[in-house]
Design an enzyme around this catalytic site. Structure first.
Site, PDB file in Angstrom:
ATOM      1  N   HIS A 129      49.698  42.158  44.550  1.00  0.00           N
ATOM      2  CA  HIS A 129      48.481  41.830  43.808  1.00  0.00           C
ATOM      3  C   HIS A 129      47.783  43.147  43.496  1.00  0.00           C
ATOM      4  CE1 HIS A 129      45.643  38.745  42.523  1.00  0.00           C
ATOM      5  NE2 HIS A 129      44.662  39.498  42.991  1.00  0.00           N
ATOM      6  N   GLU A 152      34.175  41.854  34.044  1.00  0.00           N
ATOM      7  CA  GLU A 152      33.548  41.969  35.364  1.00  0.00           C
ATOM      8  C   GLU A 152      33.497  43.437  35.793  1.00  0.00           C
ATOM      9  OE1 GLU A 152      35.143  38.885  37.867  1.00  0.00           O
ATOM     10  OE2 GLU A 152      34.579  39.980  39.671  1.00  0.00           O
ATOM     11  N   GLU A 174      37.008  31.538  41.835  1.00  0.00           N
ATOM     12  CA  GLU A 174      38.355  32.113  41.946  1.00  0.00           C
ATOM     13  C   GLU A 174      38.868  31.905  43.373  1.00  0.00           C
ATOM     14  OE1 GLU A 174      37.991  36.271  40.906  1.00  0.00           O
ATOM     15  OE2 GLU A 174      36.720  36.696  42.622  1.00  0.00           O
ATOM     16  N   ASP A 196      29.479  42.611  39.992  1.00  0.00           N
ATOM     17  CA  ASP A 196      30.193  42.207  41.221  1.00  0.00           C
ATOM     18  C   ASP A 196      29.981  43.244  42.318  1.00  0.00           C
ATOM     19  OD1 ASP A 196      31.770  41.149  43.168  1.00  0.00           O
ATOM     20  OD2 ASP A 196      33.671  41.423  42.145  1.00  0.00           O
ATOM     21  N   LYS A 201      43.241  41.519  36.163  1.00  0.00           N
ATOM     22  CA  LYS A 201      42.798  42.759  36.785  1.00  0.00           C
ATOM     23  C   LYS A 201      43.316  43.904  35.923  1.00  0.00           C
ATOM     24  CE  LYS A 201      40.915  41.401  40.754  1.00  0.00           C
ATOM     25  NZ  LYS A 201      39.523  41.736  41.105  1.00  0.00           N
ATOM     26  N   LYS A 228      30.068  36.390  46.511  1.00  0.00           N
ATOM     27  CA  LYS A 228      31.121  36.453  47.540  1.00  0.00           C
ATOM     28  C   LYS A 228      30.418  36.366  48.883  1.00  0.00           C
ATOM     29  CE  LYS A 228      34.396  39.203  44.917  1.00  0.00           C
ATOM     30  NZ  LYS A 228      34.675  40.555  44.439  1.00  0.00           N
ATOM     31  N   ASP A 278      38.646  41.766  34.891  1.00  0.00           N
ATOM     32  CA  ASP A 278      37.920  42.462  35.947  1.00  0.00           C
ATOM     33  C   ASP A 278      38.400  43.904  35.969  1.00  0.00           C
ATOM     34  OD1 ASP A 278      36.476  43.266  38.109  1.00  0.00           O
ATOM     35  OD2 ASP A 278      37.270  41.762  39.499  1.00  0.00           O
ATOM     36  N   LYS A 293      41.930  35.196  35.189  1.00  0.00           N
ATOM     37  CA  LYS A 293      41.270  36.500  35.232  1.00  0.00           C
ATOM     38  C   LYS A 293      42.333  37.570  35.342  1.00  0.00           C
ATOM     39  CE  LYS A 293      38.631  38.493  38.776  1.00  0.00           C
ATOM     40  NZ  LYS A 293      37.448  38.496  39.640  1.00  0.00           N
TER      41      LYS A 293
END
Ligand SMILES: [Mg+2]
Length: 381
Positions: free
Chosen positions: A19, A221, A324, A246, A166, A270, A195, A164
């Site tokens: 990831h 983001e 998410e 964020d 990255k 979060k 993001d 989303k």
């Protein structure tokens, strides 16, 4: 009934594919688990996840454990879980920052008290508004073709229809091409957001954001580093798509400043970054009062951490950008005996007492970081 024992475990759990974020590529995800046990043997559990050691957050998993063991646990042991608000108030007064550590222990206290009462934890967090929450999937393999296949499979299985990407790593122009190719392949029905995880400078953001917006991307983001609030404010003013705060929005004071000065026009919540379930509710209320749309973010927690976030987000009126809360879907294994249920693009809020997750302690010990901890069953206080 008082709390007689506290255990803190750092566990590294393998995930199903790398990831890739701007600052780190996750192959194993590191979580910190807190277990609080009462005299009668009933226990409550909390979890926070971290990303890439010290690369995403200032608090490393090791620092979280040390802070809990040495500073928070002495303020918890011998107290009653029913007094969780008083305990957290004392902790807030005597421990600066350290929000991930506070989030882990507050969650364990709430889990324990809710189990005592036989109630789902959301009943202690203001009451449930939503039975389920829409869940976005993060495409982060770093490969356009793979990402398209992954998204199409998720659509076919009715798991996700918000994606989303990255995109903070590598050449920004190549990243924009990657995003627009994926958006085109997935079509108008699918919502795609990006993001950047703080990786662009203002000039790059000024070049890339209009192209993303023209290609149908609805939100970007944290495009700029968290310190560049002036830049974020200018981008927010000049961009037609939503600029989400964020990493820059941690404490409730950060969220207030961002809302007041338009350092972003939407907010990713979060639980660990705000310092626990109740601080997250306060952050959401500040954003709501400023008319900022909310997004239910994740640190890629396992089953328990995701359930904690789900219980909190279920009590918040509007999550315009969805959530998410896909973490458990990325993990290869669980430290719980029950799984979360995902259906029709949504995560079902667990209904059992506490956060609704039964921890598999053998699995916790199996994945606990050091051999000594495994032998002793965690660090006992
Ligand atoms: Mg983010």
């Amino acid at each position: 009934m008082t709390i007689k024992q506290g255990n803190v475990y750092i566990a590294d759990i393998p995930i199903s594919r790398p990831h890739q974020l701007s600052m780190h590529t996750i192959t194993k995800q590191t979580i910190v688990l807190v277990k609080l046990t009462e005299e009668d043997g009933l226990s409550g559990w909390g979890e926070v996840a971290t990303i890439g050691g010290a690369s995403y957050e200032e608090m490393t998993p090791e620092a979280i454990k040390v802070t809990i063991d040495h500073y928070l646990m002495p303020m918890i042991l011998g107290k009653k879980a029913a007094d969780y608000a008083c305990i957290m108030n004392d902790i807030q007064k005597h421990v600066k920052g350290n929000r991930f550590a506070k989030a882990a222990v507050e969650s364990a206290l709430i889990d324990l008290f809710a189990k005592q009462k036989g109630l789902p934890a959301y009943e202690l967090l203001g009451g449930k508004i939503h039975d389920s929450l829409p869940v976005a999937w993060t495409l982060a393999s770093g490969d356009t073709k793979k990402d398209i296949e992954e998204a199409q499979e998720a659509l076919q299985q009715r798991k996700h229809r918000i994606f989303k990407l990255k995109i903070g790593k590598g050449d920004p122009n190549e990243n924009v091409r990657h995003v627009l190719e994926i958006k085109k392949a997935l079509g108008d029905e699918v919502r795609v957001t990006v993001d950047v995880n703080q990786s662009w400078d203002e000039q790059t953001a000024n070049q890339c954001i209009p192209k993303l917006q023209a290609g149908g991307i609805v939100m970007v983001e944290q495009p700029l580093p968290e310190w560049n609030e002036e830049g974020m404010r200018r981008l927010t003013a000049s961009s037609a798509l939503s600029v989400m705060a964020d990493e820059g929005a941690r404490s409730i004071h950060d969220v207030f400043r961002i809302a007041k000065h338009h350092v972003g026009d939407s907010l990713s919540l979060k639980i660990p970054k705000h310092g626990g379930p109740h601080e997250t509710k306060k952050a959401a209320a500040i954003a709501e009062s400023a008319g900022m749309p909310l997004y239910g973010g994740t640190m890629i927690e396992s089953t328990l951490g995701t359930a904690i976030a789900a219980h909190v987000y279920a009590t918040i009126p509007d999550m315009i950008f969805g959530t998410e809360l896909f973490g458990p879907l990325l993990y290869q294994d669980m430290v719980s005996t029950n799984a979360l249920i995902y259906e029709n693009y949504e995560l079902i809020i667990p209904e059992r007492p506490g956060f609704g997750i039964t921890i598999d302690e053998d699995k916790v010990l199996y994945y606990a970081r050091d051999h000594e901890t495994r032998q002793k069953g965690g660090n006992m206080i």
